[in-house]
Design an enzyme around this catalytic site. Structure first.
Site, PDB file in Angstrom:
ATOM      1  CB  ALA A   1     -69.462  13.697 -61.966  1.00  0.00           C
TER       2      ALA A   1
ATOM      3  CB  SER B   1     -61.250  11.464 -58.891  1.00  0.00           C
ATOM      4  OG  SER B   1     -61.533  11.269 -57.567  1.00  0.00           O
TER       5      SER B   1
ATOM      6  CG  ASP C   1     -60.423   9.871 -55.348  1.00  0.00           C
ATOM      7  OD1 ASP C   1     -60.869   8.754 -55.049  1.00  0.00           O
ATOM      8  OD2 ASP C   1     -61.062  10.910 -55.183  1.00  0.00           O
TER       9      ASP C   1
HETATM   10  C1  GLA Z   1     -63.861  11.940 -52.261  1.00  0.00           C
HETATM   11  C2  GLA Z   1     -62.399  12.007 -51.813  1.00  0.00           C
HETATM   12  C3  GLA Z   1     -61.849  10.609 -51.519  1.00  0.00           C
HETATM   13  C4  GLA Z   1     -62.772   9.850 -50.581  1.00  0.00           C
HETATM   14  C5  GLA Z   1     -64.213   9.912 -51.079  1.00  0.00           C
HETATM   15  C6  GLA Z   1     -65.173   9.273 -50.110  1.00  0.00           C
HETATM   16  O1  GLA Z   1     -63.965  11.326 -53.504  1.00  0.00           O
HETATM   17  O2  GLA Z   1     -61.610  12.612 -52.801  1.00  0.00           O
HETATM   18  O3  GLA Z   1     -60.545  10.708 -50.990  1.00  0.00           O
HETATM   19  O4  GLA Z   1     -62.665  10.355 -49.284  1.00  0.00           O
HETATM   20  O5  GLA Z   1     -64.632  11.240 -51.306  1.00  0.00           O
HETATM   21  O6  GLA Z   1     -64.899   7.928 -49.976  1.00  0.00           O
END
Ligand code: GLA
Length: 382
Positions: free
Chosen positions: A121, A124, A170
Site C-alpha cells: 500500500a 513500507s 523508509d
Molecule cells: C518507495 C521507496 C522509498 C521512496 C519512495 C518514493 O516508498 O521505498 O525509498 O523512494 O518510494 O519517495
C-alpha cells in the site's frame, strides 16, 4: 486484537513457550519529499502508530525460524549458509546476509511476526520486515545496532538480496523516528533533524483501497530516468541541480527527462520550505506545499493514479484540511493529508464518504501519530 497482542498469542501457541523479546516496528508516513531519496535529496517523514511486531527467543545455534500470520510457509534457514529462494522470507534472509557480511557473530532465533501495516500500500511493510529482522538478530546475538546502520543494512538487503531498488527514507525513519516529531532527512549524508509536529494538527493516512502490481518496474524506470537526467544536465545527482541550471541546460533534453528532473528539483525545494514551515508551526504553508507536490508527482513524475487524484481532491475539499498528496512510490495505495486536530474526526468520515461517492471505492482513514522508531522490549513487557 492488535498485532502487539496477537504476536504473543501466536508465539506461545507455536513454540509452547513465552517469547524473550518483542520487537515493535512502526510504519511511516511522508509529509513531503517524494522520489527524492534516491536522488540524494531531502525527505520529511515520520514513524507512525501502525505497527508490525516480532516476538522471539534466541536459540543456542545459528538457525532462524520465523512464521508470519500473513503467509502459510514458515521461513527456516541457517546463518552459516544462507541461500536465495523466493517468498517473504527473502527480506529476513537478506538482512541476515548483510549482517553476516559485517563480520559479527550471530545467533539464530525462533520468532513469530504479526502486522497491522497493510501490504503493498506504500506503507513500507517490506522495510518493516527488514528493520524488524535486523533488530531480532541483534537482540538474539547481544549486539547493538544504531539507526543509521540498521537502515543501511535493511536497504542493502532489499537492494542487493531481494532485488528491489528502494531508497533509504523508509528504513531510516522506521529506525530513527522520535515521538511527536517529523524527521528532515538529508539523504546524501543521512543527517536527521527532528522537527516537532504542531500538536493542533494531525496527519491522516488515506488508503485508496487500490494496489497496483508491477510497481517495482515503474519505480526502477523512474530511478534510471533520474540517472539519465543527472547525466544530461551534467551533475553528479539531481540533488546538485538548481532551478536556474535546469532551465539553462534544458535545450535538447527529451521532455520526459526534463520533467522528471523538474519534479526532483522542485520537490527538494518544497521539502526544505515545508521543513521551515513546520519549524514555525505554519500548517497552512505546509499544506499548500503538499498540494504542489501532488501536482508535480501527477504531471511531471507521472506516478499518481485516478483513485489517488480523487482521494487528494476529496481531502482538500473537506473542511479542516490544510493540504494532501499521494504518498510513497505511487500508482495506488495511500495518500497523506494534514488536518486540524479539532476537525480530524469529522474529516475522517467526510473524506471517506466523498471518495466513495466519486469512485465507488472504500477508503480507510487512519489518523496517525508520530511515534518512536523500532524498539525491542523484554518479552514479558506489556
Ligand atoms: C518507495 C521507496 C522509498 C521512496 C519512495 C518514493 O516508498 O521505498 O525509498 O523512494 O518510494 O519517495
Amino acid at each position: 486484537m492488535s498485532a502487539r497482542d496477537r504476536v504473543g498469542v501466536h508465539f506461545t501457541t507455536k513454540y509452547e513457550a513465552s517469547p524473550t523479546w518483542r520487537v515493535r516496528i512502526p510504519s511511516r508516513l511522508n509529509l513531503i519529499g517524494e522520489h527524492t531519496d534516491y536522488n540524494d535529496g531531502f525527505v520529511l517523514p515520520f514513524a507512525i502508530d501502525r505497527e508490525m511486531w516480532i516476538a522471539l527467543r534466541a536459540r543456542d545455534d545459528q538457525k532462524v525460524h520465523i512464521r508470519s500470520e500473513s503467509f502459510v510457509d514458515e521461513v527456516t534457514f541457517d546463518l552459516t549458509s544462507i541461500k536465495k529462494e523466493a517468498g517473504w522470507g527473502e527480506y529476513v534472509k537478506g538482512v541476515a546476509w548483510a549482517l553476516v557480511a559485517t563480520g559479527r557473530k550471530l545467533r539464530g532465533f525462533d520468532a513469530f511476526l504479526a502486522s497491522d501495516i497493510p501490504m503493498g500500500a506504500g506503507m513500507s511493510s517490506s522495510a518493516a520486515v527488514c528493520i524488524g529482522s535486523a533488530v531480532a538478530l541483534a537482540v538474539a546475538s547481544g549486539i547493538f545496532l544504531e539507526a543509521r546502520e540498521l537502515a543501511t543494512l535493511s536497504q542493502r538487503a532489499e537492494n542487493e538480496w531481494v532485488g528491489v531498488e528502494s531508497g533509504i527514507m523508509d528504513p531510516l525513519v522506521m529506525a530513527g523516528g522520535h515521538h511527536g516529531s517529523a524527521q528532515l532527512i538529508d539523504c546524501r549524508d543521512l543527517t536527521i533533524e527532528d522537527i516537532p509536529v504542531p500538536s493542533d494538527t494531525v496527519a491522516a493516512v488515506l488508503d485508496t483501497g487500490t494496489r497496483r502490481g508491477h510497481v517495482s518496474s515503474a519505480y526502477n524506470e523512474r530511478r534510471s530516468e533520474c540517472l539519465e537526467a543527472a547525466r544530461q544536465f551534467g551533475v553528479a545527482s539531481l540533488r546538485d541541480l538548481d532551478r536556474e541550471t535546469l532551465e539553462a541546460r534544458c535545450v535538447g533534453v527529451p521532455d520526459v527527462i526534463y520533467r522528471r528532473a523538474r519534479h526532483v528539483v522542485t520537490e527538494n525545494d518544497r521539502t526544505l520550505r515545508a521543513a521551515a514551515a513546520l519549524r514555525n508551526g505554519d500548517a497552512a504553508t505546509l499544506g499548500q506545499l503538499m498540494v504542489k507536490s501532488h501536482e508535480s508527482l501527477r504531471d511531471d513524475y507521472e506516478v499518481s493514479s485516478r483513485p489517488l487524484d480523487a482521494m487528494v481532491t476529496a481531502a482538500t475539499t473537506t473542511p479542516g484540511c490544510f493540504g494532501a498528496r499521494m504518498m510513497g512510490g505511487g500508482f495506488g495505495g495511500v495518500a497523506v493529508a494534514l488536518v486540524g486536530r479539532a476537525d480530524a474526526e469529522g474529516f475522517k468520515n467526510e473524506v471517506a464518504e466523498t471518495y466513495a461517492e466519486v469512485t465507488g471505492l472504500t477508503a480507510h482513514v487512519h489518523l496517525a501519530e508520530a511515534v518512536d522508531g523500532v524498539i525491542a522490549l523484554p518479552g514479558t513487557h506489556n
